[in-house]
Design an enzyme around this catalytic site. Structure first.
Site, short mmCIF file in Angstrom:
data_model
loop_
_atom_site.label_atom_id
_atom_site.label_comp_id
_atom_site.label_asym_id
_atom_site.label_seq_id
_atom_site.Cartn_x
_atom_site.Cartn_y
_atom_site.Cartn_z
NE ARG A 118 -3.66 0.36 2.40
CZ ARG A 118 -4.38 0.71 3.47
NH1 ARG A 118 -4.57 -0.16 4.45
NH2 ARG A 118 -4.92 1.91 3.56
CB CYS B 52 -1.49 4.18 9.41
SG CYS B 52 -2.84 4.78 10.46
#
Length: 282
Positions: free
Chosen positions: A179, A239
């Site tokens: 990611r 995050c």
């Protein structure tokens, strides 16, 4: 009370003065994740004397982003029924893959609760050691929580843009390498792949031992160093939505470092067409 307590300590001190045990399990529910009900799991079996801290209920109501920290009024309304007190000694644990007790730790510290610890290994270690469990709800005496100061240790988009442009503070991303690099699409609609330019990637599982306990000392420091993080420079953690960034912040705390958490994280940054974005490795 230290920032990390063992299952042995908690089992030996169930009635320590002022002790408040909170189950902070929270399930993000990203696409592809099996649905789980944290409140139902708590009722099925929890550490004796623990109270369920509903992190979903603490999220700022009507916020456009997931898992947004509450303001002082909403925090107080949710915290009172838990019996939170200014002099409480709080132990947090979870049974969630995203290690959500760390998110509760960041939240409580943002509202000036300082005597807060995490249970090393969480509920999984407690169960593995065949320690007793309780079922049903835990009755607590509600309190009136007065914590007007909010936002300690948190960063918003404007602050992160300044940090990204300034370069003095390191940005550390807790998401997976796929990611972070953009090789894997973001699971949330409308959010671009990739990462904040100049950030480092330290996937949060790298802070844990194989048995789910926290790495400590040199082993923990080595995880940060291997990701290219200088622990002697300021740190800003990010995050997907601010949850696993909290894991990195707690890990830094175990090493005696302060780290701020970008609350909106990549969901906000990656969803804003005006922010710069990078793909590939750090």
């Amino acid at each position: 009370m230290t920032a990390l307590v063992s299952t042995e300590w908690l089992a030996a001190h169930p009635a320590a003065p002022g002790l408040l045990i909170l189950d902070a399990s929270y399930h993000v529910g990203l696409p592809g994740e099996a649905p789980r009900d944290a409140a139902a799991d708590f009722a099925t079996g929890h550490i004796p004397g623990a109270t369920f801290m509903d992190l979903a209920g603490f999220n700022a109501p009507d916020a456009p982003l997931p898992s947004t920290m509450p303001d002082a009024t909403h925090f107080a309304a949710q915290a009172g029924p838990l019996g939170l007190r200014a002099d409480a000694r709080i132990v947090l644990y979870d049974d969630a893959p995203h290690r959500t007790a760390a998110r509760a730790w960041v939240m409580l510290r943002a509202f000036s609760f300082t005597d807060v610890a995490l249970l090393d290994g969480g509920l999984a270690k407690w169960k593995a050691e065949e320690r007793p469990l309780e079922q049903g709800a835990t009755l607590v005496a509600p309190t009136t929580v007065d914590r007007p100061t909010s936002g300690i240790g948190l960063l918003d988009l404007a602050a992160m843009r300044a940090i990204q442009q300034g370069g003095a503070t390191q940005i550390v991303d807790a998401r997976s390498a796929a990611r972070f690099s953009g090789a894997e699409a973001d699971p949330r609609p409308g959010v671009a792949p990739g990462h904040i330019p100049g950030s480092r990637n330290l996937p949060y599982p790298q802070l844990f031992n194989a048995d789910g306990t926290w790495k400590q000392g040199d082993a923990l420091a080595a995880a940060f160093t291997a990701a290219g993080v200088d622990l002697d420079r300021p740190l800003a953690m990010t995050c997907g939505s601010g949850i696993t960034a909290s894991v990195l912040a707690f890990g830094a705390h175990l090493l005696g470092r302060d780290a701020a958490v970008y609350d909106g994280s990549w969901t906000e940054w990656g969803g804003d067409p005006a922010t710069p974005k990078a793909t590939g490795d750090a």
